[in-house]
Motif scaffolding. Structure first.
Motif, PDB file in Angstrom:
ATOM      1  N   ASN A  82     -51.737  29.250   0.384  1.00  0.00           N
ATOM      2  CA  ASN A  82     -53.143  28.879   0.274  1.00  0.00           C
ATOM      3  C   ASN A  82     -54.055  30.100   0.284  1.00  0.00           C
ATOM      4  N   ILE A  85     -53.688  31.670  -3.189  1.00  0.00           N
ATOM      5  CA  ILE A  85     -54.360  30.888  -4.237  1.00  0.00           C
ATOM      6  C   ILE A  85     -55.869  31.069  -4.129  1.00  0.00           C
ATOM      7  N   MET A  86     -56.369  31.055  -2.896  1.00  0.00           N
ATOM      8  CA  MET A  86     -57.817  31.211  -2.715  1.00  0.00           C
ATOM      9  C   MET A  86     -58.271  32.610  -3.143  1.00  0.00           C
ATOM     10  N   GLU A 106     -44.320  27.386  -3.012  1.00  0.00           N
ATOM     11  CA  GLU A 106     -44.124  25.994  -3.436  1.00  0.00           C
ATOM     12  C   GLU A 106     -44.334  25.827  -4.934  1.00  0.00           C
ATOM     13  N   ASN A 108     -45.057  23.159  -6.503  1.00  0.00           N
ATOM     14  CA  ASN A 108     -46.255  22.344  -6.751  1.00  0.00           C
ATOM     15  C   ASN A 108     -47.511  23.201  -6.829  1.00  0.00           C
ATOM     16  N   HIS A 109     -47.543  24.229  -6.002  1.00  0.00           N
ATOM     17  CA  HIS A 109     -48.697  25.120  -6.006  1.00  0.00           C
ATOM     18  C   HIS A 109     -48.753  25.908  -7.304  1.00  0.00           C
ATOM     19  N   GLU A 111     -47.759  24.805 -10.190  1.00  0.00           N
ATOM     20  CA  GLU A 111     -48.293  23.886 -11.207  1.00  0.00           C
ATOM     21  C   GLU A 111     -49.815  23.783 -11.103  1.00  0.00           C
ATOM     22  N   LEU A 112     -50.304  23.665  -9.856  1.00  0.00           N
ATOM     23  CA  LEU A 112     -51.752  23.584  -9.650  1.00  0.00           C
ATOM     24  C   LEU A 112     -52.445  24.815 -10.229  1.00  0.00           C
ATOM     25  N   LYS A 115     -52.684  24.936 -13.987  1.00  0.00           N
ATOM     26  CA  LYS A 115     -53.767  24.069 -14.476  1.00  0.00           C
ATOM     27  C   LYS A 115     -55.113  24.778 -14.376  1.00  0.00           C
ATOM     28  N   MET A 116     -55.260  25.593 -13.334  1.00  0.00           N
ATOM     29  CA  MET A 116     -56.553  26.242 -13.119  1.00  0.00           C
ATOM     30  C   MET A 116     -56.599  27.634 -13.754  1.00  0.00           C
TER      31      MET A 116
ATOM     32  N   ALA B  55     -48.410  19.010  -1.960  1.00  0.00           N
ATOM     33  CA  ALA B  55     -48.640  17.900  -2.891  1.00  0.00           C
ATOM     34  C   ALA B  55     -47.856  16.655  -2.493  1.00  0.00           C
ATOM     35  N   GLN B  77     -58.870  28.416   3.479  1.00  0.00           N
ATOM     36  CA  GLN B  77     -57.939  28.455   2.342  1.00  0.00           C
ATOM     37  C   GLN B  77     -57.201  27.125   2.200  1.00  0.00           C
ATOM     38  N   ASP B  78     -56.881  26.486   3.352  1.00  0.00           N
ATOM     39  CA  ASP B  78     -56.206  25.192   3.299  1.00  0.00           C
ATOM     40  C   ASP B  78     -57.155  24.128   2.734  1.00  0.00           C
ATOM     41  N   LEU B  80     -59.627  24.500   0.734  1.00  0.00           N
ATOM     42  CA  LEU B  80     -59.806  24.706  -0.713  1.00  0.00           C
ATOM     43  C   LEU B  80     -58.637  24.128  -1.494  1.00  0.00           C
ATOM     44  N   VAL B  81     -57.427  24.489  -1.106  1.00  0.00           N
ATOM     45  CA  VAL B  81     -56.251  24.057  -1.865  1.00  0.00           C
ATOM     46  C   VAL B  81     -56.075  22.532  -1.773  1.00  0.00           C
ATOM     47  N   LEU B  85     -56.016  20.342  -5.116  1.00  0.00           N
ATOM     48  CA  LEU B  85     -54.901  19.438  -5.428  1.00  0.00           C
ATOM     49  C   LEU B  85     -55.425  18.016  -5.638  1.00  0.00           C
ATOM     50  N   ASN B  88     -57.400  18.091  -9.094  1.00  0.00           N
ATOM     51  CA  ASN B  88     -56.642  18.436 -10.302  1.00  0.00           C
ATOM     52  C   ASN B  88     -55.387  17.595 -10.470  1.00  0.00           C
ATOM     53  N   ARG B  89     -54.725  17.301  -9.379  1.00  0.00           N
ATOM     54  CA  ARG B  89     -53.459  16.619  -9.501  1.00  0.00           C
ATOM     55  C   ARG B  89     -53.594  15.111  -9.316  1.00  0.00           C
ATOM     56  N   LEU B 111     -66.006  27.729  -7.291  1.00  0.00           N
ATOM     57  CA  LEU B 111     -64.659  27.332  -7.703  1.00  0.00           C
ATOM     58  C   LEU B 111     -64.592  25.832  -8.004  1.00  0.00           C
TER      59      LEU B 111
END
Lengths: 146, 219
Positions: A82, A85-86, A106, A108-109, A111-112, A115-116, B55, B77-78, B80-81, B85, B88-89, B111
């Motif tokens: 996280n 990603i941030m 991960e 899944n992360h 894939e996210l 997308k971005m 996810a 950060q958590d 945000l993600v 998710l 977007n997902r 963002l």
């Protein structure tokens, strides 16, 4: 002719971050490493001639201190998906850095991030590929080499 | 209405209780086993033990059918993600992140994630309340971009006895209601403000202080 030195900001000074910092610093790049734990800097070798910043990379102030706006490349390799990603997104959207790459564990992360439009390297996926190749002689995609 | 809340602590508990009381379907994701057990006993909510930025956990929580996701963990950060998710997902129509660091409100919005900072909200409430004694009620709307305030026209007020049309309030502010002898008036230009009237004003954060000064006369 000497290659022009790049300015690199690396977030996370663990196994991967310190390895990259040592190598790139030795290769002549100008490197700043950020880690929130001062002891992580012990991973840096004598090859490293860059700067170290002890601080939380999810705070814009810390990234400003690292003069991120000047960075040619931002590498986010802390131990937290996280955080990486941030920071990669903040580097791109707040500091306008085009070349950013984040390590994620991960899938899944990953894939996210795709997308971005965030470039990622998923070390779990890469390790799995290598293991599968070792075990079965075939990688997941049926390729015989990586 | 189905709401997924990721986080813990008292804020989460009371939010969850509040939403459940309104009849919302509440799903809570929390990383602490003990807290999960307590929450499951005390709240009318589905409680899921796990990492909300994973996810798979969000999927278990039925995030795809949620109307809103609230990410209020202590880690920006958590939050945000989790929200990214969700949007977007899982195509959740509303995802809101707590920005523990007030500077991250702007960052998150850049963002594409709606964010709020309790530091901002509490400090502006304290500032506004501490400055004006006659304010009896105050409510931020539109993510804190609009304030509705009720105040009393006291003896020190420079506008007591004046007609509304003679009171030059700043742009983007409005005296919406006058309450006098338990009657509510939606006023127009010729209406006068009397001593001890209670008025409801609509302001924006940038003109809030100025409007209140003009009506109460207090510095």
């Amino acid at each position: 002719m000497k290659k022009q030195s790049r300015y690199l900001v690396i977030i996370g000074c663990g196994q991967l971050g310190s390895h990259l910092a040592n190598k790139l610093s030795l290769a002549g790049d100008s490197v700043v490493v950020i880690d929130r734990n001062e002891r992580s800097f012990e991973n840096l070798s004598s090859d490293f001639s860059g700067f170290r910043i002890e601080g939380d990379a999810t705070r814009v102030g810390t990234l400003k201190e690292a003069r991120m706006e000047k960075a040619d490349v931002v590498v986010a390799v802390s131990g937290s998906d996280n955080v990486n990603i941030m920071v990669a997104q903040v580097a791109r959207s707040v500091f306008g850095i085009k070349h950013t790459v984040a390590r994620v564990y991960e899938q899944n992360h990953q894939e996210l991030c795709e997308k971005m439009g965030i470039r990622t390297i998923c070390t779990t996926r890469i390790a799995a590929e290598h293991f599968l190749l070792e075990i079965t002689g075939q990688s997941e995609q049926g390729r015989t080499s990586l | 209405m189905k709401v997924v809340i990721v986080g813990g602590g008292k804020t989460m508990f009371f939010l969850g209780r509040n939403f459940a009381a309104k009849g919302y379907r509440v799903v809570i994701i929390n990383r602490n086993m003990e807290e999960c057990e307590d929450l499951a006993k005390q709240l009318k909510a589905v409680v899921i033990f796990g990492d909300g930025s994973n996810a798979g956990t969000l999927e278990d929580a039925g995030t795809a059918s949620a109307d809103a996701v609230l990410a209020i963990t202590p880690h920006d950060q958590d939050n945000l993600v989790i929200c990214q998710l969700a949007v977007n997902r899982f195509r959740v129509p509303r995802a809101i992140a707590l920005a523990n660091d007030p500077d991250n409100v702007k960052v998150f919005e850049k963002l594409g994630i709606q964010a709020f900072s309790t530091t901002h909200i509490v400090s502006s409430l304290i500032e506004q309340r501490a400055t004006f004694e006659e304010i009896t009620n105050l409510m931020p709307l539109g993510e804190g971009k609009v304030n509705i305030t009720e105040l009393v026209i006291g003896s020190g007020s420079p506008v007591a006895g004046k007609q509304l049309k003679d009171i030059c309030l700043p742009d983007n502010s409005l005296i919406a209601v006058i309450i006098r002898n338990n009657q509510s008036i939606v006023p127009r230009g010729p209406n006068e403000l009397h001593l001890n009237d209670r008025v409801v004003v609509i302001t924006l954060p940038e003109n809030h202080g100025k409007v209140l000064k003009m009506l109460t006369g207090e510095e």
